[in-house]
Structures are given as structure tokens and as C-alpha cells.
Design a protein around this motif. Structure first.
Motif, PDB file in Angstrom:
ATOM      1  N   TRP A  34     -26.115  -4.245  -7.622  1.00 25.72           N
ATOM      2  CA  TRP A  34     -25.129  -4.334  -8.701  1.00 25.72           C
ATOM      3  C   TRP A  34     -23.743  -4.339  -8.070  1.00 25.72           C
ATOM      4  CZ3 TRP A  34     -25.947  -3.802 -14.191  1.00 25.72           C
ATOM      5  CH2 TRP A  34     -27.284  -3.748 -14.551  1.00 25.72           C
ATOM      6  N   ALA A  35     -22.837  -5.162  -8.590  1.00 23.26           N
ATOM      7  CA  ALA A  35     -21.453  -5.180  -8.079  1.00 23.26           C
ATOM      8  C   ALA A  35     -20.800  -3.827  -8.334  1.00 23.26           C
ATOM      9  CB  ALA A  35     -20.642  -6.282  -8.752  1.00 23.26           C
ATOM     10  N   ALA A  36     -21.130  -3.227  -9.460  1.00 23.04           N
ATOM     11  CA  ALA A  36     -20.637  -1.898  -9.806  1.00 23.04           C
ATOM     12  C   ALA A  36     -21.703  -1.234 -10.663  1.00 23.04           C
ATOM     13  CB  ALA A  36     -19.324  -1.996 -10.571  1.00 23.04           C
ATOM     14  N   THR A  37     -21.861   0.051 -10.511  1.00 26.91           N
ATOM     15  CA  THR A  37     -22.851   0.758 -11.332  1.00 26.91           C
ATOM     16  C   THR A  37     -22.211   1.369 -12.574  1.00 26.91           C
ATOM     17  OG1 THR A  37     -22.583   2.709  -9.943  1.00 26.91           O
ATOM     18  CG2 THR A  37     -24.426   1.223  -9.439  1.00 26.91           C
ATOM     19  N   SER A  38     -20.875   1.328 -12.642  1.00 30.71           N
ATOM     20  CA  SER A  38     -20.182   1.762 -13.854  1.00 30.71           C
ATOM     21  C   SER A  38     -18.795   1.119 -13.897  1.00 30.71           C
ATOM     22  CB  SER A  38     -20.055   3.286 -13.918  1.00 30.71           C
ATOM     23  OG  SER A  38     -19.163   3.760 -12.939  1.00 30.71           O
ATOM     24  N   GLY A  58     -20.316   7.999 -25.369  1.00 35.32           N
ATOM     25  CA  GLY A  58     -18.893   8.289 -25.520  1.00 35.32           C
ATOM     26  C   GLY A  58     -18.197   8.725 -24.254  1.00 35.32           C
ATOM     27  N   SER A  59     -18.778   8.438 -23.099  1.00 32.17           N
ATOM     28  CA  SER A  59     -18.208   8.880 -21.827  1.00 32.17           C
ATOM     29  C   SER A  59     -16.986   8.071 -21.387  1.00 32.17           C
ATOM     30  CB  SER A  59     -19.275   8.798 -20.733  1.00 32.17           C
ATOM     31  OG  SER A  59     -19.630   7.434 -20.511  1.00 32.17           O
ATOM     32  N   GLY A  60     -16.755   6.926 -22.018  1.00 24.39           N
ATOM     33  CA  GLY A  60     -15.635   6.076 -21.606  1.00 24.39           C
ATOM     34  C   GLY A  60     -15.985   5.139 -20.472  1.00 24.39           C
ATOM     35  N   THR A  61     -17.227   5.195 -20.021  1.00 17.59           N
ATOM     36  CA  THR A  61     -17.684   4.273 -18.979  1.00 17.59           C
ATOM     37  C   THR A  61     -18.969   3.601 -19.437  1.00 17.59           C
ATOM     38  OG1 THR A  61     -18.981   5.966 -17.850  1.00 17.59           O
ATOM     39  CG2 THR A  61     -16.735   5.637 -17.061  1.00 17.59           C
ATOM     40  N   ILE A  62     -19.140   2.375 -18.990  1.00 18.16           N
ATOM     41  CA  ILE A  62     -20.392   1.672 -19.224  1.00 18.16           C
ATOM     42  C   ILE A  62     -21.107   1.638 -17.886  1.00 18.16           C
ATOM     43  CG2 ILE A  62     -21.450  -0.523 -19.849  1.00 18.16           C
ATOM     44  CD1 ILE A  62     -19.088  -0.897 -21.778  1.00 18.16           C
ATOM     45  N   ARG A  63     -22.298   2.203 -17.869  1.00 13.13           N
ATOM     46  CA  ARG A  63     -23.074   2.309 -16.640  1.00 13.13           C
ATOM     47  C   ARG A  63     -24.231   1.320 -16.661  1.00 13.13           C
ATOM     48  NH1 ARG A  63     -22.735   7.432 -18.467  1.00 13.13           N
ATOM     49  NH2 ARG A  63     -24.975   7.611 -18.682  1.00 13.13           N
TER      50      ARG A  63
END
Length: 99
Positions: A34-38, A58-63
């Protein structure tokens, strides 16, 4: 099963997704690929309502786990997987699995 194909996008080799079968491969993709995991939600230029659905905790990040869950959900909801690659912004009721 079709082999996983990577393509160079802007200097980074990423999974090439051209079909529903390609999209299903993200479940087999090792996190190192993955280019980024979050990613921070505010850094994305996207429909905020869509981002809320992806970021259900609701963490503000998409993982990566959020994306995998969204792919599982869409495969459960669609009557035919081939509609996922139709390149259309139209979704007909017949496209949904009503079972």
C-alpha cells in the motif's frame, strides 16, 4: 484467479484496478504494497459524506482496514460485480442485491 498487476503511477508502483476482480485483490494485498496505510480525512478532496462512511470510527483517518471493509460491503450490496467497472455514476435498483 487473475494475477495481481502493479503499474507505475507517478513513480510509485500501485495495484492496477480495472475490474471488480482487481478490486477484490485488495484483500490479498500485503500492507507493504500500500502507498499509505492511513490518510487524514481533511487532506482528501472528496465528498465529506462519503468520507464519513469510510471513517466510521470517527478517528479522522481512513485506514487500509476501512477501505477493505468498504470493498466487502460493496461486493455484498451489488447484484453483479461487473457493474463496479462500468465507469458510470448511475446506479439502477436492478444493480443492487435485494436478498
Amino acid at each position: 484467479m487473475k494475477p495481481i498487476v502493479f503499474q507505475n503511477y507517478g513513480g510509485i508502483h500501485q495495484l492496477r484496478i480495472e475490474s471488480a476482480e482487481d478490486l477484490a485483490c485488495i484483500h490479498d494485498l500485503h500492507p507493504a504494497h500500500w502507498a499509505a496505510t492511513s490518510v487524514q480525512v481533511e487532506s482528501l478532496q472528496c465528498d465529506p459524506v462519503f468520507l464519513e462512511y469510510l471513517n466510521q470510527d470517527g478517528s479522522g483517518t481512513i485506514r487500509a482496514e476501512h477501505l477493505r471493509a468498504a470493498v466487502r460491503w460493496i461486493f455484498r450490496m451489488m447484484a453483479k460485480d461487473d457493474r463496479l467497472a462500468a465507469s458510470s455514476d448511475v446506479l439502477c435498483l436492478a444493480d443492487l442485491d435485494t436478498s
